[in-house]
Write an enzyme that holds these catalytic residues in place. Structure first.
Site, PDB file in Angstrom:
ATOM      1  N   MET A 192     -12.074   4.046  -0.839  1.00 45.79           N
ATOM      2  CA  MET A 192     -12.766   4.221   0.428  1.00 45.79           C
ATOM      3  C   MET A 192     -13.527   5.549   0.310  1.00 45.79           C
ATOM      4  SD  MET A 192      -9.697   2.848   2.847  1.00 45.79           S
ATOM      5  CE  MET A 192      -8.487   3.041   1.529  1.00 45.79           C
TER       6      MET A 192
ATOM      7  N   GLY B 265      -2.743  -4.109   8.911  1.00 49.82           N
ATOM      8  CA  GLY B 265      -1.960  -4.750   9.975  1.00 49.82           C
ATOM      9  C   GLY B 265      -1.284  -6.028   9.545  1.00 49.82           C
TER      10      GLY B 265
ATOM     11  N   SER C  64       0.834  -1.204   0.000  1.00 45.80           N
ATOM     12  CA  SER C  64       0.000   0.000   0.000  1.00 45.80           C
ATOM     13  C   SER C  64       0.872   1.259   0.000  1.00 45.80           C
ATOM     14  CB  SER C  64      -0.880   0.026   1.254  1.00 45.80           C
ATOM     15  OG  SER C  64      -1.344   1.343   1.478  1.00 45.80           O
TER      16      SER C  64
ATOM     17  N   HIS D 130      -0.984  -1.200  -4.317  1.00 49.87           N
ATOM     18  CA  HIS D 130      -2.269  -0.916  -3.673  1.00 49.87           C
ATOM     19  C   HIS D 130      -2.387   0.581  -3.417  1.00 49.87           C
ATOM     20  CE1 HIS D 130      -5.780  -2.236  -1.271  1.00 49.87           C
ATOM     21  NE2 HIS D 130      -5.458  -1.271  -0.442  1.00 49.87           N
TER      22      HIS D 130
ATOM     23  N   GLY E  95      -9.044   3.622   6.896  1.00 50.47           N
ATOM     24  CA  GLY E  95      -8.796   5.053   7.098  1.00 50.47           C
ATOM     25  C   GLY E  95      -7.341   5.383   7.370  1.00 50.47           C
TER      26      GLY E  95
ATOM     27  N   ASP F 222      -6.313  -6.830   4.158  1.00 51.07           N
ATOM     28  CA  ASP F 222      -5.741  -5.488   4.175  1.00 51.07           C
ATOM     29  C   ASP F 222      -5.845  -4.861   5.562  1.00 51.07           C
ATOM     30  OD1 ASP F 222      -6.687  -2.506   2.222  1.00 51.07           O
ATOM     31  OD2 ASP F 222      -5.088  -2.877   3.675  1.00 51.07           O
TER      32      ASP F 222
ATOM     33  N   HIS G 115      -8.113   0.934  -4.207  1.00 53.83           N
ATOM     34  CA  HIS G 115      -9.082   0.673  -3.131  1.00 53.83           C
ATOM     35  C   HIS G 115      -9.815   1.976  -2.835  1.00 53.83           C
ATOM     36  CE1 HIS G 115      -9.501  -0.448   1.456  1.00 53.83           C
ATOM     37  NE2 HIS G 115     -10.673  -0.375   0.837  1.00 53.83           N
TER      38      HIS G 115
ATOM     39  N   ASP H  13      -4.561   3.470  -1.890  1.00 53.11           N
ATOM     40  CA  ASP H  13      -5.671   3.707  -0.947  1.00 53.11           C
ATOM     41  C   ASP H  13      -6.274   5.086  -1.164  1.00 53.11           C
ATOM     42  OD1 ASP H  13      -3.952   1.784   1.445  1.00 53.11           O
ATOM     43  OD2 ASP H  13      -5.939   1.371   0.636  1.00 53.11           O
TER      44      ASP H  13
ATOM     45  N   MET I 169      -8.998   7.823  -0.320  1.00 60.35           N
ATOM     46  CA  MET I 169      -9.882   8.176   0.797  1.00 60.35           C
ATOM     47  C   MET I 169     -10.497   9.551   0.539  1.00 60.35           C
ATOM     48  SD  MET I 169      -7.528   6.874   3.955  1.00 60.35           S
ATOM     49  CE  MET I 169      -6.757   5.258   3.880  1.00 60.35           C
TER      50      MET I 169
ATOM     51  N   MET J 293     -11.173  -6.319   5.118  1.00 61.77           N
ATOM     52  CA  MET J 293     -10.440  -5.354   5.951  1.00 61.77           C
ATOM     53  C   MET J 293     -10.176  -5.964   7.314  1.00 61.77           C
ATOM     54  SD  MET J 293      -9.872  -2.867   4.028  1.00 61.77           S
ATOM     55  CE  MET J 293      -9.073  -1.867   5.284  1.00 61.77           C
TER      56      MET J 293
HETATM   57  C1  DX5 Z   1      -6.388   1.320   5.481  1.00 64.29           C
HETATM   58  C2  DX5 Z   1      -5.892   0.923   4.120  1.00 64.29           C
HETATM   59  C3  DX5 Z   1      -4.831  -0.127   4.186  1.00 64.29           C
HETATM   60  C4  DX5 Z   1      -3.634   0.357   4.933  1.00 64.29           C
HETATM   61  C5  DX5 Z   1      -2.747  -0.785   5.274  1.00 64.29           C
HETATM   62  O1  DX5 Z   1      -7.584   2.014   5.351  1.00 64.29           O
HETATM   63  O2  DX5 Z   1      -6.950   0.382   3.363  1.00 64.29           O
HETATM   64  O3  DX5 Z   1      -4.443  -0.518   2.857  1.00 64.29           O
HETATM   65  O4  DX5 Z   1      -2.924   1.273   4.163  1.00 64.29           O
HETATM   66  O5  DX5 Z   1      -1.734  -0.249   6.035  1.00 64.29           O
HETATM   67  P1  DX5 Z   1      -0.947  -1.142   7.068  1.00 64.29           P
HETATM   68  O6  DX5 Z   1      -0.381  -2.283   6.267  1.00 64.29           O
HETATM   69  O7  DX5 Z   1       0.106  -0.185   7.579  1.00 64.29           O
HETATM   70  O8  DX5 Z   1      -1.912  -1.588   8.100  1.00 64.29           O
HETATM   71 ZN    ZN Z   2      -6.393  -0.510   1.300  1.00 66.77          ZN
END
Ligand code: DX5
Ligand code: ZN
Length: 219
Positions: free
Chosen positions: A73, A180, A13, A38, A147, A178, A71, A40, A42, A142
């Site tokens: 969001m 942690g 990501s 990836h 976020g 996705d 992705h 993200d 937002m 998720m």
């Molecule tokens: C969170 C994103 C994830 C996030 C993952 O909303 O969708 O893709 O960036 O980040 P890590 O791998 O640091 O948890």
């Molecule tokens: Zn993501």
């Protein structure tokens, strides 16, 4: 007979990348062995954070020929799917919990001949995906509340992956997880059925991106 090891795909990501040098970081991820990138997105409404729009996807497109795993969001992704498709997205994932009609979103993404992903947040049931499984390419589970990067992995994602794997059966739907994801949390996800691992802080926080990606592929 030893079970054939499936090859796990890694989709780093760029939420954890250096936003002032995204092209450089995207190029470095490809060199480090990433399978896709990836992105993200937002909108500040669906999640309390704001990141990239179509111009950024367009700007980084020339830096890698890897699939862009975008992705969304967003509360109303229908407003921007056409622009993200034109900017170079290859996979467009929307949330089941967004404000748009899911079948129309799937049709809109398919109109651009892009792969369709559906994502569910931690508190959304896997069974809510059942009506859409025949029409999509991947599901994004998720394992954190969407976020932000760097959050702690939520264990209940493992059970959801296993439940989804059983529901998919012989359909060609890939499971992506996705949030942690590290070399510690990834093995149980893969064992449960995950095909694609998204990781941001684990990869960008590592001394060697290549070694971190390699470790995730080998779990
Ligand atoms: C969170 C994103 C994830 C996030 C993952 O909303 O969708 O893709 O960036 O980040 P890590 O791998 O640091 O948890
Ligand atoms: Zn993501």
């Amino acid at each position: 007979m030893k079970q054939k090891r499936k090859n796990v795909l890694v989709s780093p990501s760029i939420l954890s990348a250096d936003f002032a040098n995204l092209g450089r970081d995207v190029r470095a991820l490809q060199r480090a062995g990433a399978d896709m990138i990836h992105v993200d997105v937002m909108d500040g409404h669906f999640v309390p954070n704001f990141t990239f729009g179509p111009p950024i996807v367009k700007a980084i497109r020339p830096y890698s020929d890897l699939p862009f795993d975008v992705h969304l969001m967003m509360a109303y992704p229908s407003d921007f799917i056409d622009q993200f498709a034109a900017a170079g997205a290859d996979i467009i994932t929307v949330h089941l919990e967004c404000c748009d009609d899911t079948p129309s979103l799937i049709a809109q993404i398919k109109k651009h001949h892009k792969k369709v992903g559906l994502s569910i947040k931690p508190h959304t049931k896997v069974s809510d995906l059942i009506p859409y499984l025949p029409d999509i390419d991947q599901v994004l589970i998720m394992s954190v509340e969407p976020g932000f990067g760097g959050q702690a992995f939520e264990k209940q994602a493992i059970k959801k992956i296993a439940e989804l794997k059983a529901l998919i059966g012989r359909k060609k739907v890939q499971i992506e997880v996705d949030g942690g994801i590290t070399d510690i949390t990834a093995p149980a996800c893969v064992l449960a059925g995950a095909d694609i691992l998204v990781a941001g802080s684990y990869i960008f926080g590592a001394r060697s991106k290549a070694a971190a990606i390699e470790k995730l592929k080998g779990v």
